[in-house]
Motif scaffolding. Sequence first.
Motif, PDB file in Angstrom:
ATOM      1  N   VAL A  27     -23.474 -29.653  19.449  1.00  0.00           N
ATOM      2  CA  VAL A  27     -23.278 -28.273  19.879  1.00  0.00           C
ATOM      3  C   VAL A  27     -23.309 -27.332  18.687  1.00  0.00           C
ATOM      4  CG1 VAL A  27     -21.946 -28.882  21.920  1.00  0.00           C
ATOM      5  CG2 VAL A  27     -20.776 -28.550  19.757  1.00  0.00           C
ATOM      6  N   THR A  28     -23.738 -26.115  18.951  1.00  0.00           N
ATOM      7  CA  THR A  28     -23.656 -25.054  17.961  1.00  0.00           C
ATOM      8  C   THR A  28     -22.933 -23.895  18.635  1.00  0.00           C
ATOM      9  OG1 THR A  28     -25.806 -24.198  18.630  1.00  0.00           O
ATOM     10  CG2 THR A  28     -25.765 -25.710  16.759  1.00  0.00           C
ATOM     11  N   GLY A  29     -22.432 -22.980  17.841  1.00  0.00           N
ATOM     12  CA  GLY A  29     -21.697 -21.858  18.418  1.00  0.00           C
ATOM     13  C   GLY A  29     -20.282 -22.281  18.786  1.00  0.00           C
ATOM     14  N   ASP A  30     -19.758 -21.642  19.819  1.00  0.00           N
ATOM     15  CA  ASP A  30     -18.372 -21.874  20.216  1.00  0.00           C
ATOM     16  C   ASP A  30     -18.196 -23.160  21.006  1.00  0.00           C
ATOM     17  OD1 ASP A  30     -17.730 -19.508  19.040  1.00  0.00           O
ATOM     18  OD2 ASP A  30     -17.391 -18.401  20.899  1.00  0.00           O
ATOM     19  N   VAL A  31     -17.152 -23.909  20.672  1.00  0.00           N
ATOM     20  CA  VAL A  31     -16.743 -25.080  21.437  1.00  0.00           C
ATOM     21  C   VAL A  31     -15.418 -24.726  22.089  1.00  0.00           C
ATOM     22  CG1 VAL A  31     -16.017 -27.499  21.317  1.00  0.00           C
ATOM     23  CG2 VAL A  31     -17.914 -26.698  19.911  1.00  0.00           C
ATOM     24  N   THR A  32     -15.322 -24.903  23.411  1.00  0.00           N
ATOM     25  CA  THR A  32     -14.093 -24.565  24.128  1.00  0.00           C
ATOM     26  C   THR A  32     -13.539 -25.734  24.934  1.00  0.00           C
ATOM     27  OG1 THR A  32     -15.389 -23.709  25.986  1.00  0.00           O
ATOM     28  CG2 THR A  32     -14.683 -22.117  24.310  1.00  0.00           C
ATOM     29  N   SER A  64     -16.672 -28.230  11.663  1.00  0.00           N
ATOM     30  CA  SER A  64     -16.891 -29.383  12.551  1.00  0.00           C
ATOM     31  C   SER A  64     -15.576 -30.107  12.856  1.00  0.00           C
ATOM     32  CB  SER A  64     -17.891 -30.358  11.932  1.00  0.00           C
ATOM     33  OG  SER A  64     -17.409 -30.852  10.695  1.00  0.00           O
ATOM     34  N   HIS A  65     -14.639 -30.124  11.915  1.00  0.00           N
ATOM     35  CA  HIS A  65     -13.333 -30.755  12.165  1.00  0.00           C
ATOM     36  C   HIS A  65     -12.587 -29.997  13.257  1.00  0.00           C
ATOM     37  CE1 HIS A  65     -13.262 -32.213   7.689  1.00  0.00           C
ATOM     38  NE2 HIS A  65     -14.177 -32.833   8.416  1.00  0.00           N
ATOM     39  N   PHE A  66     -12.618 -28.673  13.205  1.00  0.00           N
ATOM     40  CA  PHE A  66     -11.939 -27.871  14.218  1.00  0.00           C
ATOM     41  C   PHE A  66     -12.624 -28.029  15.575  1.00  0.00           C
ATOM     42  CE2 PHE A  66     -10.586 -25.832  10.303  1.00  0.00           C
ATOM     43  CZ  PHE A  66      -9.226 -25.657  10.525  1.00  0.00           C
ATOM     44  N   ARG A  67     -13.955 -28.081  15.587  1.00  0.00           N
ATOM     45  CA  ARG A  67     -14.691 -28.249  16.851  1.00  0.00           C
ATOM     46  C   ARG A  67     -14.334 -29.575  17.520  1.00  0.00           C
ATOM     47  NH1 ARG A  67     -19.825 -25.784  14.220  1.00  0.00           N
ATOM     48  NH2 ARG A  67     -19.924 -23.792  15.292  1.00  0.00           N
ATOM     49  N   ARG A 100     -10.645 -22.533  21.023  1.00  0.00           N
ATOM     50  CA  ARG A 100     -12.042 -22.229  20.745  1.00  0.00           C
ATOM     51  C   ARG A 100     -12.277 -22.429  19.256  1.00  0.00           C
ATOM     52  NH1 ARG A 100     -14.856 -18.720  18.085  1.00  0.00           N
ATOM     53  NH2 ARG A 100     -13.001 -17.538  17.566  1.00  0.00           N
ATOM     54  N   ALA A 101     -13.396 -23.052  18.931  1.00  0.00           N
ATOM     55  CA  ALA A 101     -13.790 -23.204  17.532  1.00  0.00           C
ATOM     56  C   ALA A 101     -15.261 -22.816  17.422  1.00  0.00           C
ATOM     57  CB  ALA A 101     -13.582 -24.640  17.063  1.00  0.00           C
ATOM     58  N   GLY A 102     -15.528 -21.819  16.596  1.00  0.00           N
ATOM     59  CA  GLY A 102     -16.890 -21.314  16.430  1.00  0.00           C
ATOM     60  C   GLY A 102     -17.454 -21.648  15.064  1.00  0.00           C
TER      61      GLY A 102
END
Length: 187
Positions: free
Chosen positions: A46-51, A101-104, A127-129
């Motif tokens: 994924v790219t952008g926001d991960v929710t 990437s760790h936060f996502r 959310r991690a962007g």
Amino acid sequence: MSRDTGVQELIDGALHGSGVVLEEVVVTPAGRRRVVRVVVDRALEVTGDVTETLPSLSLDEIASATHTVSDALDESDVLGEQPYTLEVTSPGVSRPLTAASHFRRNVGRLVVLTPQDGEPVTGRIVRAGDDDLTLLVPAVKKAPERDEIFAYAAIDRADVQVEFSRKDDTDTTTPEDDLNASSDKEN
């Protein structure tokens, strides 16, 4: 090129396309042997926001990565003739979150985040962007529940907190509820 760099490039290439990425490799002497410690994690598509929460690596995926790394090291002479012990693992909760990437990969988890210019904040990553994240901070005393946005560049440290049970778990029944339900049926 150093030996560790050669090992890292070899392993990174071997894992390419497997759905697993190399996070870290450390080669340390241990008597007559060496220990090759390899940390892998799920590749982010994924790219952008991960929710939404992303699944952790399964034991089968770790085993598959271990075979891939072992085969690549055995077929190469990057480690020379000296015997080695291979350890392949995924990052644990003790690893600080330092990259986007760790936060996502930890969306949905409870973290303690220390901003560079403030006090530590405990909350759940919602959310991690690419450049920042949103933390859901629970209500405390007279302060209501709120979302706070933190730029990665402004974070001094962030650590995942171990939770043995969550307040928002779907199964909210207690053993007493089960007992009362069964006694109601008998009456």
